[in-house]
Scaffold this motif. Structure first.
Motif, short mmCIF file in Angstrom:
data_model
loop_
_atom_site.label_atom_id
_atom_site.label_comp_id
_atom_site.label_asym_id
_atom_site.label_seq_id
_atom_site.Cartn_x
_atom_site.Cartn_y
_atom_site.Cartn_z
N LYS A 19 40.38 38.04 31.39
CA LYS A 19 41.88 37.12 31.45
C LYS A 19 41.58 36.57 32.57
CE LYS A 19 44.19 41.38 31.32
NZ LYS A 19 43.15 42.70 31.30
N SER A 38 51.73 37.41 40.12
CA SER A 38 52.49 38.51 40.59
C SER A 38 52.30 39.50 42.15
CB SER A 38 51.44 39.79 39.25
OG SER A 38 51.27 38.75 37.89
N ARG A 42 47.78 46.76 44.90
CA ARG A 42 46.50 46.88 45.70
C ARG A 42 46.08 45.23 46.52
NH1 ARG A 42 42.82 42.61 44.44
NH2 ARG A 42 42.71 42.16 42.18
N ARG A 45 41.24 41.43 47.34
CA ARG A 45 39.60 41.24 47.68
C ARG A 45 38.80 39.95 48.72
NH1 ARG A 45 40.10 42.02 41.43
NH2 ARG A 45 40.14 44.05 40.90
N TYR A 54 47.51 36.71 44.55
CA TYR A 54 48.41 37.47 44.03
C TYR A 54 50.10 37.97 45.19
CZ TYR A 54 46.66 40.58 40.69
OH TYR A 54 46.08 40.89 39.76
N ALA A 75 53.76 47.15 36.08
CA ALA A 75 53.53 48.65 34.91
C ALA A 75 52.23 48.72 36.11
CB ALA A 75 52.18 47.18 33.81
N TYR A 77 48.55 50.17 36.94
CA TYR A 77 47.75 50.12 36.29
C TYR A 77 45.91 50.72 37.37
CZ TYR A 77 43.73 47.31 34.49
OH TYR A 77 42.22 47.28 33.82
N TYR A 82 51.25 46.72 39.42
CA TYR A 82 51.36 44.94 39.00
C TYR A 82 53.63 44.73 38.35
CZ TYR A 82 45.80 45.30 39.98
OH TYR A 82 44.72 46.28 39.92
N GLY A 83 53.51 43.84 38.44
CA GLY A 83 54.50 42.81 38.60
C GLY A 83 54.72 41.53 38.39
N THR A 84 55.95 41.15 37.55
CA THR A 84 56.16 39.65 37.08
C THR A 84 57.16 39.55 38.78
OG1 THR A 84 54.54 39.33 35.30
CG2 THR A 84 56.46 37.50 36.06
N GLU A 102 49.65 36.19 33.19
CA GLU A 102 48.36 36.44 33.01
C GLU A 102 48.20 38.16 33.11
OE1 GLU A 102 45.20 38.87 34.20
OE2 GLU A 102 44.46 36.85 35.13
N ILE A 103 48.97 38.75 32.21
CA ILE A 103 49.39 40.41 32.46
C ILE A 103 48.81 40.94 31.45
CG2 ILE A 103 51.40 39.47 33.93
CD1 ILE A 103 52.80 40.29 31.38
N GLU A 104 48.24 43.05 31.82
CA GLU A 104 47.81 43.79 30.35
C GLU A 104 49.22 43.88 29.92
OE1 GLU A 104 48.64 47.43 31.43
OE2 GLU A 104 50.69 45.71 31.44
N GLY A 107 52.62 46.09 30.28
CA GLY A 107 53.22 44.56 30.75
C GLY A 107 53.54 43.00 29.94
P1 5GP Z 1 43.35 42.79 38.66
O1 5GP Z 1 42.92 44.47 39.99
O2 5GP Z 1 41.47 43.07 38.56
O3 5GP Z 1 43.55 41.49 39.96
O4 5GP Z 1 44.47 43.12 38.04
C1 5GP Z 1 44.39 44.07 37.09
C2 5GP Z 1 44.71 44.28 35.57
O5 5GP Z 1 46.46 43.91 36.44
C3 5GP Z 1 44.29 43.28 35.08
O6 5GP Z 1 44.41 43.15 34.13
C4 5GP Z 1 46.09 41.62 35.09
O7 5GP Z 1 45.67 40.87 33.83
C5 5GP Z 1 46.73 43.29 35.31
N1 5GP Z 1 48.02 42.09 35.99
C6 5GP Z 1 48.00 41.61 36.69
N2 5GP Z 1 49.86 40.78 37.32
C7 5GP Z 1 50.16 41.52 36.70
C8 5GP Z 1 51.30 41.58 36.22
O8 5GP Z 1 51.89 41.43 37.30
N3 5GP Z 1 51.60 42.34 35.59
C9 5GP Z 1 50.83 43.57 35.03
N4 5GP Z 1 51.05 44.11 33.96
N5 5GP Z 1 49.45 42.88 35.05
C10 5GP Z 1 49.20 43.06 36.02
#
Ligand code: 5GP
Length: 204
Positions: A19, A38, A42, A45, A54, A75, A77, A82-84, A102-104, A107
């Motif tokens: 994604k 978002s 975390r 990186r 982020y 959510a 994760y 993670y949130g919008t 772009e979210i899991e 969410g």
């Molecule tokens: P990463 O830590 O690899 O950047 O993201 C981990 C997961 O969190 C990915 O599947 C990404 O799509 C999801 N993610 C990123 N931002 C959000 C958000 O605002 N809300 C939700 N529900 N998932 C998110």
């Protein structure tokens, strides 16, 4: 007539499907689509920039945002939140501009409850073997963890039923083209245009 609202586009799919890569490639293209940044607890990186990739937050601050209803969805994760942020999403669509989230999958389902008129796109791995190799390729996870992730991924793939579109991520540039085609088609939907063109007829 009210200004036509922008599209709220949700790009989701199982962990490891790509994604972030697909959304990043879309972002590099010259489209009129805005991107929702978002909030997360975390740690950044290498190369990630606060406010671009982020909004990096402390846990307490994130929990305040939840309490104050500042998130459209959130959510937990892999041990992080993670949130919008909701304001930017609302402002953007009210201005008539499209926005992509772009979210899991958890969410994404919550967004569907609040914005049923959104466009929900499910990014699909070309095969389970391919998904497995992407999950393995990410790092040093044990066989047990990889198997757990695969079980979760299969459950997530089952969520496909709740989406409007399914886009295979066989190649990133093809997935990007499919998403752009969906956005174009959504703009041509009769329901979005009927008011505008009915007025055109009435004026004559
Ligand atoms: P990463 O830590 O690899 O950047 O993201 C981990 C997961 O969190 C990915 O599947 C990404 O799509 C999801 N993610 C990123 N931002 C959000 C958000 O605002 N809300 C939700 N529900 N998932 C998110």
């Amino acid at each position: 007539m009210d200004k036509e609202k922008g599209l709220l586009i949700v790009l989701s799919g199982p962990a490891g499907v790509g994604k972030g890569t697909v959304c990043g490639a879309l972002r590099q293209q010259d489209t009129d689509i805005q991107y929702s940044v978002s909030a997360t607890t975390r740690k950044p990186r290498q190369g990630e920039v606060d406010g671009v990739n982020y909004f990096f937050k402390e846990k307490e601050h994130f929990e305040e945002m939840i309490k104050n209803d500042q998130l459209l969805e959130w959510a937990e994760y892999v041990g992080n939140y993670y949130g919008t942020p909701v304001d930017y999403v609302r402002e953007t669509i009210n201005k008539g501009q499209d926005i992509i989230l772009e979210i899991e999958v958890q969410g994404a389902l919550k967004v569907r409850e609040r914005f049923p008129e959104g466009v929900f796109i499910f990014l699909m791995p070309p095969s389970l073997a391919e998904l497995r190799s992407r999950i393995v390729g990410r790092g040093t996870e044990t066989e047990e963890i990889i198997n757990k992730r695969m079980t979760v991924a299969k459950e997530e793939i089952d969520m496909m039923k709740r989406y409007d579109y399914v886009v295979e991520n066989d190649e990133v540039h093809l997935a990007v083209e499919r998403i752009k085609a969906i956005v174009t088609a959504e703009h041509c939907k009769r329901e979005r245009l009927i008011e505008k063109y009915t007025q055109l007829v009435e004026v004559q």
